[in-house]
Design a protein around this motif. Structure first.
Motif, PDB file in Angstrom:
ATOM      1  N   SER A   7       0.841  -1.198   0.000  1.00 20.76           N
ATOM      2  CA  SER A   7       0.000   0.000   0.000  1.00 20.76           C
ATOM      3  C   SER A   7       0.869   1.238   0.000  1.00 20.76           C
ATOM      4  O   SER A   7       1.837   1.327   0.758  1.00 20.76           O
ATOM      5  N   PHE A  22      -0.527   5.814   9.553  1.00 24.29           N
ATOM      6  CA  PHE A  22      -0.306   5.570   8.129  1.00 24.29           C
ATOM      7  C   PHE A  22      -1.656   5.610   7.447  1.00 24.29           C
ATOM      8  O   PHE A  22      -2.612   4.997   7.917  1.00 24.29           O
ATOM      9  N   SER A  23      -1.711   6.337   6.345  1.00 28.58           N
ATOM     10  CA  SER A  23      -2.967   6.404   5.591  1.00 28.58           C
ATOM     11  C   SER A  23      -2.712   6.255   4.107  1.00 28.58           C
ATOM     12  O   SER A  23      -1.788   6.852   3.561  1.00 28.58           O
ATOM     13  N   THR A  54      -7.994  12.641   2.222  1.00 30.46           N
ATOM     14  CA  THR A  54      -9.204  12.800   3.041  1.00 30.46           C
ATOM     15  C   THR A  54      -8.914  13.432   4.400  1.00 30.46           C
ATOM     16  O   THR A  54      -9.759  13.387   5.300  1.00 30.46           O
ATOM     17  N   PHE A 113     -10.164  -2.370  16.132  1.00 29.60           N
ATOM     18  CA  PHE A 113      -9.975  -2.696  14.715  1.00 29.60           C
ATOM     19  C   PHE A 113      -8.619  -2.243  14.189  1.00 29.60           C
ATOM     20  O   PHE A 113      -8.339  -2.387  13.000  1.00 29.60           O
ATOM     21  N   LEU A 120      -4.664  -2.730  13.932  1.00 26.91           N
ATOM     22  CA  LEU A 120      -3.635  -3.758  14.111  1.00 26.91           C
ATOM     23  C   LEU A 120      -2.338  -3.113  14.571  1.00 26.91           C
ATOM     24  O   LEU A 120      -1.929  -2.100  14.006  1.00 26.91           O
ATOM     25  N   TYR A 134       0.698  -3.358  11.728  1.00 31.70           N
ATOM     26  CA  TYR A 134       0.541  -2.875  10.355  1.00 31.70           C
ATOM     27  C   TYR A 134       0.694  -1.368  10.373  1.00 31.70           C
ATOM     28  O   TYR A 134       0.133  -0.691  11.258  1.00 31.70           O
ATOM     29  N   ALA A 151      -1.549   2.827  14.289  1.00 26.99           N
ATOM     30  CA  ALA A 151      -2.506   3.897  14.601  1.00 26.99           C
ATOM     31  C   ALA A 151      -3.087   4.423  13.288  1.00 26.99           C
ATOM     32  O   ALA A 151      -2.426   4.366  12.258  1.00 26.99           O
ATOM     33  N   VAL A 152      -4.309   4.941  13.341  1.00 22.84           N
ATOM     34  CA  VAL A 152      -4.949   5.429  12.120  1.00 22.84           C
ATOM     35  C   VAL A 152      -5.622   6.771  12.382  1.00 22.84           C
ATOM     36  O   VAL A 152      -5.971   7.100  13.516  1.00 22.84           O
ATOM     37  N   VAL A 205     -11.520   8.488   9.160  1.00 24.89           N
ATOM     38  CA  VAL A 205     -12.250   9.348   8.224  1.00 24.89           C
ATOM     39  C   VAL A 205     -13.579   8.651   7.906  1.00 24.89           C
ATOM     40  O   VAL A 205     -13.680   7.916   6.922  1.00 24.89           O
ATOM     41  N   ASP A 212     -14.369   5.631   4.852  1.00 25.56           N
ATOM     42  CA  ASP A 212     -13.834   4.325   5.247  1.00 25.56           C
ATOM     43  C   ASP A 212     -14.906   3.633   6.073  1.00 25.56           C
ATOM     44  O   ASP A 212     -15.400   4.203   7.059  1.00 25.56           O
ATOM     45  N   ARG A 253       1.825  -5.594   3.910  1.00 23.74           N
ATOM     46  CA  ARG A 253       1.209  -6.485   4.876  1.00 23.74           C
ATOM     47  C   ARG A 253       2.151  -7.642   5.235  1.00 23.74           C
ATOM     48  O   ARG A 253       2.096  -8.196   6.326  1.00 23.74           O
TER      49      ARG A 253
HETATM   50  C1  ANZ Z   1      -7.328   7.259   6.509  1.00 23.74           C
HETATM   51  C2  ANZ Z   1      -8.247   6.701   5.536  1.00 23.74           C
HETATM   52  C3  ANZ Z   1      -9.302   7.319   4.922  1.00 23.74           C
HETATM   53  C4  ANZ Z   1      -7.959   5.387   5.229  1.00 23.74           C
HETATM   54  C5  ANZ Z   1     -10.035   6.612   4.015  1.00 23.74           C
HETATM   55  C6  ANZ Z   1      -8.658   4.627   4.352  1.00 23.74           C
HETATM   56  C7  ANZ Z   1      -9.724   5.281   3.742  1.00 23.74           C
HETATM   57  P1  ANZ Z   1      -4.608  -0.852   3.200  1.00 23.74           P
HETATM   58  O1  ANZ Z   1      -5.149  -0.298   1.909  1.00 23.74           O
HETATM   59  O2  ANZ Z   1      -5.118  -2.191   3.526  1.00 23.74           O
HETATM   60  O3  ANZ Z   1      -3.129  -0.699   3.304  1.00 23.74           O
HETATM   61  N1  ANZ Z   1      -4.910   1.552   8.612  1.00 23.74           N
HETATM   62  C8  ANZ Z   1      -3.632   1.963   8.643  1.00 23.74           C
HETATM   63  N2  ANZ Z   1      -2.952   1.302   9.599  1.00 23.74           N
HETATM   64  C9  ANZ Z   1      -3.823   0.450  10.155  1.00 23.74           C
HETATM   65  C10 ANZ Z   1      -3.715  -0.486  11.202  1.00 23.74           C
HETATM   66  N3  ANZ Z   1      -2.571  -0.671  11.851  1.00 23.74           N
HETATM   67  N4  ANZ Z   1      -4.812  -1.214  11.551  1.00 23.74           N
HETATM   68  C11 ANZ Z   1      -5.984  -1.007  10.904  1.00 23.74           C
HETATM   69  N5  ANZ Z   1      -6.139  -0.117   9.920  1.00 23.74           N
HETATM   70  C12 ANZ Z   1      -5.076   0.612   9.544  1.00 23.74           C
HETATM   71  O4  ANZ Z   1      -5.238   0.052   4.349  1.00 23.74           O
HETATM   72  C13 ANZ Z   1      -4.662   1.260   4.701  1.00 23.74           C
HETATM   73  C14 ANZ Z   1      -5.693   2.024   5.488  1.00 23.74           C
HETATM   74  O5  ANZ Z   1      -6.066   1.241   6.613  1.00 23.74           O
HETATM   75  C15 ANZ Z   1      -5.130   3.321   5.997  1.00 23.74           C
HETATM   76  O6  ANZ Z   1      -5.662   4.431   5.283  1.00 23.74           O
HETATM   77  C16 ANZ Z   1      -5.769   3.431   7.361  1.00 23.74           C
HETATM   78  O7  ANZ Z   1      -6.986   4.090   7.119  1.00 23.74           O
HETATM   79  C17 ANZ Z   1      -6.003   2.022   7.777  1.00 23.74           C
HETATM   80  F1  ANZ Z   1     -11.046   7.227   3.407  1.00 23.74           F
HETATM   81  O8  ANZ Z   1      -6.294   6.275   6.604  1.00 23.74           O
HETATM   82  B1  ANZ Z   1      -6.729   4.992   6.049  1.00 23.74           B
END
Ligand code: ANZ
Ligand code: ZN
Length: 871
Positions: free
Chosen positions: A226, A283-284, A289, A362, A364, A367, A371-372, A375, A379, A454
């Motif tokens: 990712s 990490f996002s 967003t 929720f 992990l 990963y 921390a997240v 949004v 999501d 992952r």
């Molecule tokens: C803000 C956000 C906004 C996200 C949005 C997604 C959509 P993939 O694609 O599977 O890599 N994330 C990051 N670290 C995480 C963790 N340790 N445990 C659970 N969730 C975690 O997923 C990346 C997205 O999963 C990241 O982007 C984060 O949420 C979440 F409209 O950030 B996201």
């Protein structure tokens, strides 16, 4: 004609092949090489139908390629370390080695009964020091190259089997074999740096054109690359509401989420909790967003959560999170739970905006950053969470018309669109907004564009006896020391006891006590053994080259590798194949073997299935216990259940050995190839095996009954054509592993021969039929070959040549028009290519005269019907 005595022919020809080493692969025969490999079996006790199907498929390809002039490597060995041997030791008091070697002997004899064209001179068993000693050497090479390290890590601990389990060995929170509730434990473990190769392992999939797409996709998802932004929020202590878990008590979500304030309203009162941390990194993948963020959530074992875990309600919440399981799959399905820490995070683009920091189940820990930013509008997990804890939901990506109210219901919007409610991002599309936020974060020094995987490093430590000892010595003074290569192999001690659970190596009285290779003082051997996936990660290299003094000879191994066709079960689509791909790349990286991908062709075969039966009192019954709907022992009627994969637990297995004893190897092989496409499940049936037996007899009647069997042709052009079409078709079918199609063509050919009047063509067709069936039913073919007095073995004979002239099925009449007027008709072969039809039309006498040397403006070809020339 006589009847074909399958059992006699089986033993005759199997002995001949054995005695003559017919299928021994020569490293330098000068012929083109072909490496055909089926996944080697675990010596569990007896061969099952799945093995028979798997090895029959590979065998047909191997024999076919030999006949086509290849030097074929088709080896067999044993994936001989692993848990069941230790379980047997515990249950039956037999040493794992004794149990394993006895199983190998039984299963080898069973495989031989099927007449597989295997090079037994290269047989190996991973539990023997002459295999695992070389594996230890490779481990040390990887260690020296920095690809091996040790770290404390939380593992799944099975309290009954006393061993670490891989995530996929934990099913619903329980050990896959013991069924015990799995606990988390910290242990010092050995790891292989597979993550160094994450990109290579993804990119390499692009070259694997002969792999099933679904397997490539599974590997890609497993690696899980990712791209996004890692950035941190400043933590502002003491301003949060700190009310702890808000779930259940919250009011229903406001009817107008758009208007809900995005600013977190600090609640009055309550002592300011502190975490000691100053920033929280997240990490996002969707930095675009960022203006829609309404909370931050950390994992239960995140330092921020741990720092306040002295508060009993925090400790209780963390406990509650752990109960639900912590694997990604478990987190996905659980109800979302959160705990408001009372801390807040400052929004990086607007320090007056404060986002509450939750501990959430929720997220992990291992990963991204653990921390997240939440949004909710974009999501689904964040939205579920926000609805539950009454947090603001602000849409920042519009779908379509920007003036539309951007209402958010119960479904997060994850599609494309333009940014809204986002300050300087407004109007940008998602991708441009991502780039903009990353650029500003990097310029401001609070974040960095990053790639997250992952995939985790491969934990190879197992606290078991029956595995490859990890060749490391621990010295109090010198630390971790590799065992000097001259001292390899580190051999497992024989005198071990399994009376109590745990690792017998650990409690062995002498084995682990050794001198430190560096200082000579008393030191301890590593008592962990390697994950058995290590053993299967390089066995195909050892098959290709097996010198005594080293794992393989590079030049020889490179001559055979990569494996051109690998065949096995789809259950190995991820781990085994990924580890083997990694191991091969690691060896390339070290400079030991210049092969990038170990298996260029992969085929995953379906399972062998059978009806299930239950007795009147609801016991599973084996097919042997049942006749005509009645349980033989009780005389009671039975119920017939679903057709399912043969398994011991449902007792719906059919043992191949009695089948081979009764119907012979060829009928068994033929049935395995005939009834279903090889990637699909094959339902075992009594009528199917009987049909296969009858077909072998039918072949024999043709072979034995005709006195004119000989190469050549003439007298029956229809049969000649049928024959050559069949040869070509079978070549294509076998190369595509579409054995059931080849089988269907052979049935047709037999019928055509049976109906044909005697002629040289007929004698030739029977002669050729012997060759065509030889890869599939080699015993009857060999027997007939000898009976007709042909030279040598049919296994060594050349595959018949296709005569392209004889392939043409029918001719068609084609109308040739010039400027829409019919000018000529041509009789052409039915399957002629467009360009050839065009050329034939233009060069036809009448047409050439009409065109008078001028090139046509346009030619339209309707194959099989007409050519229209615009002059
Ligand atoms: C803000 C956000 C906004 C996200 C949005 C997604 C959509 P993939 O694609 O599977 O890599 N994330 C990051 N670290 C995480 C963790 N340790 N445990 C659970 N969730 C975690 O997923 C990346 C997205 O999963 C990241 O982007 C984060 O949420 C979440 F409209 O950030 B996201
Ligand atoms: Zn030392």
């Amino acid at each position: 004609a006589t009847r074909f005595n399958a059992l006699q022919a089986d033993s005759t020809w199997q002995k001949v092949w054995d005695d003559r080493q017919t299928f021994a692969a020569r490293d330098d025969s000068g012929k083109p090489h072909s490496y055909v490999l089926e996944m080697f079996p675990y010596p569990s006790g007896r061969i099952h139908m799945g093995h028979v199907r798997n090895y029959t498929m590979g065998d047909v390809l191997a024999r076919f390629r030999r006949m086509r002039g290849y030097e074929v490597l088709h080896p067999m060995g044993w994936d001989a370390f692993g848990m069941p041997a230790e379980n047997a030791a515990m249950e039956k008091g037999v040493h794992p080695g004794t149990w394993t070697l006895a199983n190998i002997e039984t299963m080898k004899a069973q495989l031989k009964r099927l007449g597989f064209a295997l090079d037994w001179s290269r047989e190996l068993a991973t539990c023997k020091p002459d295999y695992y000693g070389h594996e230890q050497a490779l481990f040390l090479d990887m260690f020296a190259a920095g690809l091996v390290y040790r770290k404390e890590s939380a593992v799944n601990w099975d309290p009954v089997d006393m061993t670490v389990l891989a995530n996929e060995q934990v099913i619903d929170g329980r050990g896959w074999r013991s069924g015990a509730l799995v606990e988390k434990r910290k242990l010092s473990q050995w790891f292989l740096k597979i993550t160094d190769f994450a990109d290579e392992l993804i990119d390499g999939l692009g070259e694997l054109d002969h792999w099933p797409d679904k397997v490539k996709l599974m590997q890609e998802n497993w690696i899980g690359k990712s791209q996004g932004l890692t950035f941190s929020f400043e933590i502002l202590p003491g301003t949060g509401r700190g009310t702890g878990e808000a779930g259940g008590g919250g009011l229903p979500q406001s009817a107008s989420p758009v208007e809900a304030p995005l600013h977190h309203q600090p609640a009055a009162g309550g002592p300011p909790p502190g975490s000691g941390e100053e920033r929280v990194a997240v990490f996002s993948t969707r930095p675009d967003t960022i203006f829609g963020a309404s909370f931050v959530a950390v994992a239960a074992d995140h330092p921020i959560a741990q720092a306040i875990a002295d508060r009993p309600e925090v400790a209780a919440f963390i406990e509650r999170c752990k109960k639900g399981g912590t694997t990604a799959a478990e987190l996905e399905t659980q109800e979302k739970l959160g705990f408001d820490t009372g801390l807040t995070a400052a929004h990086p683009f607007d320090a007056t905006r404060r986002l509450p920091i939750y501990i959430a189940n929720f997220v992990l820990m291992d990963y991204g950053t653990g921390a997240v930013m939440g949004v909710p509008a974009h999501d689904q997990r964040d939205l579920d969470f926000a609805r539950k804890y009454d947090l603001p939901v602000q849409r920042v990506v519009a779908d379509g018309d920007l003036r539309d109210p951007v209402f958010v219901g119960d479904e997060a919007y994850t599609g494309p669109g333009a940014l809204v409610n986002s300050d300087f991002l407004d109007g940008l599309d998602v991708e441009a907004a991502k780039r903009e936020v990353i650029a500003r974060a990097e310029a401001g020094g609070w974040g960095k564009g990053s790639t997250v995987y992952r995939l985790r490093d491969w934990g190879v430590s197992r606290q078991r006896y029956w595995g490859t000892p990890i060749p490391i010595i621990h010295c109090n003074a010198c630390g971790v020391q590799p065992v000097p290569k001259a001292q390899l192999p580190v051999v497992l001690p024989e005198d071990v006891s399994f009376a109590i659970p745990g690792n017998p190596l650990d409690r062995h009285p002498t084995w682990k006590h050794v001198a430190c290779p560096a200082c000579g003082e008393p030191a301890r051997r590593e008592t962990d053994t390697l994950d058995t996936f290590a053993d299967s990660s390089w066995y195909f290299i050892r098959f290709a080259s097996q010198p005594k003094d080293k794992p393989f000879d590079r030049a020889v191994a490179e001559r055979w590798l990569p494996v051109g066709q690998y065949i096995g079960g789809v259950e190995h689509a991820i781990l085994h194949l990924l580890y083997a791909r990694f191991w091969t790349r690691a060896l390339k990286h070290i400079g030991m073997l210049d092969i990038a991908e170990p298996f260029t062709g992969l085929f995953t075969q379906g399972m062998v299935t059978h009806e299930t039966y239950k007795s009147a009192d609801n016991r599973w019954l084996s097919p042997d216990d049942v006749r005509d709907g009645i349980e033989i022992a009780t005389g009671q009627p039975i119920t017939v259940g679903r057709v399912e994969k043969m398994s011991k637990s449902k007792k719906n297995t059919v043992d191949p050995e009695p089948i081979v004893d009764r119907y012979g190897a060829d009928a068994t092989r033929w049935f395995m190839l005939s009834d279903s496409p090889p990637e699909r499940d094959l339902p075992w049936s009594e009528s199917g095996i009987e049909g296969a037996w009858r077909f072998v007899q039918r072949l024999w009647r043709l072979f034995d009954g005709d006195d004119t069997v000989a190469p050549g042709e003439g007298g029956d052009p229809t049969l000649d054509r049928k024959l050559h079409q069949t040869i070509l078709g079978i070549e294509q079918d076998i190369e595509a592993l579409a054995f059931n199609k080849a089988v269907a063509k052979l049935y047709e050919l037999c019928t055509a021969i049976e109906r044909a009047a005697p002629s040289p063509s007929r004698g030739n067709a029977i002669y050729t039929l012997m060759l065509l069936v030889a890869p599939m039913v080699p015993h009857v073919a060999e027997e007939a070959w000898a009976a007709k007095g042909f030279d040598g073995l049919i296994a060594d004979a050349a595959w018949p040549e296709v005569d392209p002239k004889l392939l043409v099925e029918d001719e068609v009449t084609i109308a040739v028009q010039v400027n829409g007027k019919l000018r000529d008709t041509l009789t052409l072969p039915k399957d002629m290519a467009r360009e050839q039809i065009e050329a034939a039309a233009l060069s036809a006498d009448k047409i050439a005269r009409l065109l008078d040397g001028k090139p046509p403006k346009k030619v339209i070809v309707v194959p099989g019907r007409l050519v229209n020339i615009v002059a």
